[in-house]
Design a protein around this motif. Sequence first.
Motif, PDB file in Angstrom:
ATOM      1  N   GLU A 169       0.833  -1.200   0.000  1.00  0.00           N
ATOM      2  CA  GLU A 169       0.000   0.000   0.000  1.00  0.00           C
ATOM      3  C   GLU A 169       0.873   1.258   0.000  1.00  0.00           C
ATOM      4  O   GLU A 169       1.827   1.375   0.781  1.00  0.00           O
ATOM      5  N   GLY A 170       0.564   2.188  -0.886  1.00  0.00           N
ATOM      6  CA  GLY A 170       1.281   3.462  -0.940  1.00  0.00           C
ATOM      7  C   GLY A 170       2.708   3.373  -1.452  1.00  0.00           C
ATOM      8  O   GLY A 170       3.509   4.295  -1.238  1.00  0.00           O
ATOM      9  N   LEU A 171       3.026   2.301  -2.143  1.00  0.00           N
ATOM     10  CA  LEU A 171       4.392   2.112  -2.641  1.00  0.00           C
ATOM     11  C   LEU A 171       4.722   3.130  -3.728  1.00  0.00           C
ATOM     12  O   LEU A 171       3.958   3.338  -4.668  1.00  0.00           O
ATOM     13  N   SER A 172       5.887   3.786  -3.596  1.00  0.00           N
ATOM     14  CA  SER A 172       6.346   4.750  -4.597  1.00  0.00           C
ATOM     15  C   SER A 172       7.476   4.141  -5.414  1.00  0.00           C
ATOM     16  O   SER A 172       8.226   3.290  -4.939  1.00  0.00           O
ATOM     17  N   HIS A 304      -3.635  -2.481  -9.552  1.00  0.00           N
ATOM     18  CA  HIS A 304      -3.905  -1.351 -10.446  1.00  0.00           C
ATOM     19  C   HIS A 304      -2.884  -0.218 -10.266  1.00  0.00           C
ATOM     20  O   HIS A 304      -3.262   0.942 -10.067  1.00  0.00           O
ATOM     21  N   PRO A 305      -1.582  -0.513 -10.321  1.00  0.00           N
ATOM     22  CA  PRO A 305      -0.616   0.587 -10.170  1.00  0.00           C
ATOM     23  C   PRO A 305      -0.697   1.517 -11.369  1.00  0.00           C
ATOM     24  O   PRO A 305      -1.124   1.115 -12.462  1.00  0.00           O
ATOM     25  N   GLU A 306      -0.285   2.759 -11.166  1.00  0.00           N
ATOM     26  CA  GLU A 306      -0.258   3.700 -12.277  1.00  0.00           C
ATOM     27  C   GLU A 306       0.759   3.209 -13.296  1.00  0.00           C
ATOM     28  O   GLU A 306       1.942   3.060 -12.996  1.00  0.00           O
ATOM     29  N   ASP A 308       3.234   3.068 -16.463  1.00  0.00           N
ATOM     30  CA  ASP A 308       4.177   3.973 -17.108  1.00  0.00           C
ATOM     31  C   ASP A 308       5.046   3.114 -18.015  1.00  0.00           C
ATOM     32  O   ASP A 308       5.732   2.199 -17.547  1.00  0.00           O
ATOM     33  N   LEU A 309       5.008   3.355 -19.324  1.00  0.00           N
ATOM     34  CA  LEU A 309       5.730   2.519 -20.276  1.00  0.00           C
ATOM     35  C   LEU A 309       7.244   2.621 -20.123  1.00  0.00           C
ATOM     36  O   LEU A 309       7.983   1.841 -20.708  1.00  0.00           O
ATOM     37  N   SER A 310       7.697   3.575 -19.326  1.00  0.00           N
ATOM     38  CA  SER A 310       9.140   3.703 -19.124  1.00  0.00           C
ATOM     39  C   SER A 310       9.619   2.931 -17.895  1.00  0.00           C
ATOM     40  O   SER A 310      10.816   2.877 -17.625  1.00  0.00           O
ATOM     41  N   ARG A 311       8.676   2.354 -17.129  1.00  0.00           N
ATOM     42  CA  ARG A 311       9.044   1.636 -15.909  1.00  0.00           C
ATOM     43  C   ARG A 311       8.263   0.328 -15.811  1.00  0.00           C
ATOM     44  O   ARG A 311       7.157   0.212 -16.319  1.00  0.00           O
ATOM     45  N   ASN A 312       8.846  -0.624 -15.097  1.00  0.00           N
ATOM     46  CA  ASN A 312       8.109  -1.842 -14.761  1.00  0.00           C
ATOM     47  C   ASN A 312       7.140  -1.537 -13.623  1.00  0.00           C
ATOM     48  O   ASN A 312       7.433  -0.696 -12.772  1.00  0.00           O
ATOM     49  N   PRO A 313       6.002  -2.230 -13.569  1.00  0.00           N
ATOM     50  CA  PRO A 313       5.073  -1.993 -12.465  1.00  0.00           C
ATOM     51  C   PRO A 313       5.604  -2.558 -11.150  1.00  0.00           C
ATOM     52  O   PRO A 313       6.219  -3.628 -11.125  1.00  0.00           O
ATOM     53  N   LEU A 314       5.407  -1.819 -10.078  1.00  0.00           N
ATOM     54  CA  LEU A 314       5.717  -2.197  -8.690  1.00  0.00           C
ATOM     55  C   LEU A 314       7.213  -2.202  -8.361  1.00  0.00           C
ATOM     56  O   LEU A 314       7.609  -1.706  -7.318  1.00  0.00           O
ATOM     57  N   VAL A 315       8.041  -2.793  -9.207  1.00  0.00           N
ATOM     58  CA  VAL A 315       9.479  -2.807  -8.901  1.00  0.00           C
ATOM     59  C   VAL A 315      10.294  -2.379 -10.124  1.00  0.00           C
ATOM     60  O   VAL A 315       9.973  -2.751 -11.250  1.00  0.00           O
ATOM     61  N   GLN A 316      11.331  -1.573  -9.862  1.00  0.00           N
ATOM     62  CA  GLN A 316      12.219  -1.141 -10.945  1.00  0.00           C
ATOM     63  C   GLN A 316      13.588  -1.816 -10.846  1.00  0.00           C
ATOM     64  O   GLN A 316      14.419  -1.691 -11.732  1.00  0.00           O
ATOM     65  N   VAL A 317      13.825  -2.494  -9.734  1.00  0.00           N
ATOM     66  CA  VAL A 317      15.117  -3.115  -9.476  1.00  0.00           C
ATOM     67  C   VAL A 317      14.875  -4.536  -8.982  1.00  0.00           C
ATOM     68  O   VAL A 317      13.961  -4.765  -8.184  1.00  0.00           O
ATOM     69  N   THR A 318      15.672  -5.480  -9.446  1.00  0.00           N
ATOM     70  CA  THR A 318      15.570  -6.850  -8.930  1.00  0.00           C
ATOM     71  C   THR A 318      16.926  -7.285  -8.391  1.00  0.00           C
ATOM     72  O   THR A 318      17.965  -6.759  -8.772  1.00  0.00           O
TER      73      THR A 318
END
Length: 321
Positions: A169-172, A304-306, A308-318
Amino acid sequence: LNSPLDAVCLERCVNELARRHETLRTTFREVDGEPTQVIAAQQHLTVGVTDLLGIPAEQREAEVVRLATEEARRPFELERGPLLRVGLLQVSEREQVLLVTMHHIVSDGWSAEVFFRELAALYEAFQRGEASPLPELPVQYADYAVWQREWLRGAVLEEQLEYWKKQLEGLSALSLPVDYARPALSSYQGSREFLCIDEATTAALKRVSEQEDATLFITLLAAFQALLYRYTGQADIAVGTLTAGRNRVETEGLIGFFVNTLVLRTDVGGNPSFRELVGRVKETALGAYGHSELPFEKLVEEMHPERDLSRNPLVQVTFQL
């Protein structure tokens, strides 16, 4: 491979693997707007042999790399198949290179280990004129897919969703400082940077892990999340990690795609000691692994995250060990 190889025997082994594992003779078609597995009753796979002996010896290695790269880039046709291709490059009288290309929709890293282990066992037996030493599989991937769909609904699905919705919840998104403007559309064109963690540091990390009753993965993840905090200034750090997704013994010997992505979110705020941070990461990881059955795609669909075609949903780093 540094010994003579019988290409006819190899092809027989590959086809025995396709008989054993339905995924290796599965294609995917659209039925009523939905992707559907279509499993062929039988499928004959050929092993192509490319002889490089006519090429000057000093040029063969470069030719191997060129052919392997070309093979890896050759697309699959999901509707027609096959989704497994096997080829053999004859480099010298004794040396061959075996190329095995599988589509990720029917395989994962664990599957590759199963494939090569069984291929070796079959080749050894067939060369001696013996029958397959491998026992028949108790279930097939399609059985698992049906079971998962039946199991993951109702109260089980709600419990899994409730955990993850509360956890995320509220993840940025992470605002990583980059030296180029983020493209509007991810291109997936990246590069690699290698570094080596020396033996003494590794031993020290293992000692810390043991003292904190944590795995090496958790300790390294804590260090990685501390690093991300250092670069982003964000105390709320979410990192993705992959799990094998094989939580039942029946699935351990199957070739198929079982991998799932988990989101490990840690609060690194409050200036914790590193050992305290390891404890926080451990608590997060244990909770995530206890709720690892929910497919990441289903989680994204429900959250239902916002987009953005420039980012992966929920996580940008693995992070993976």
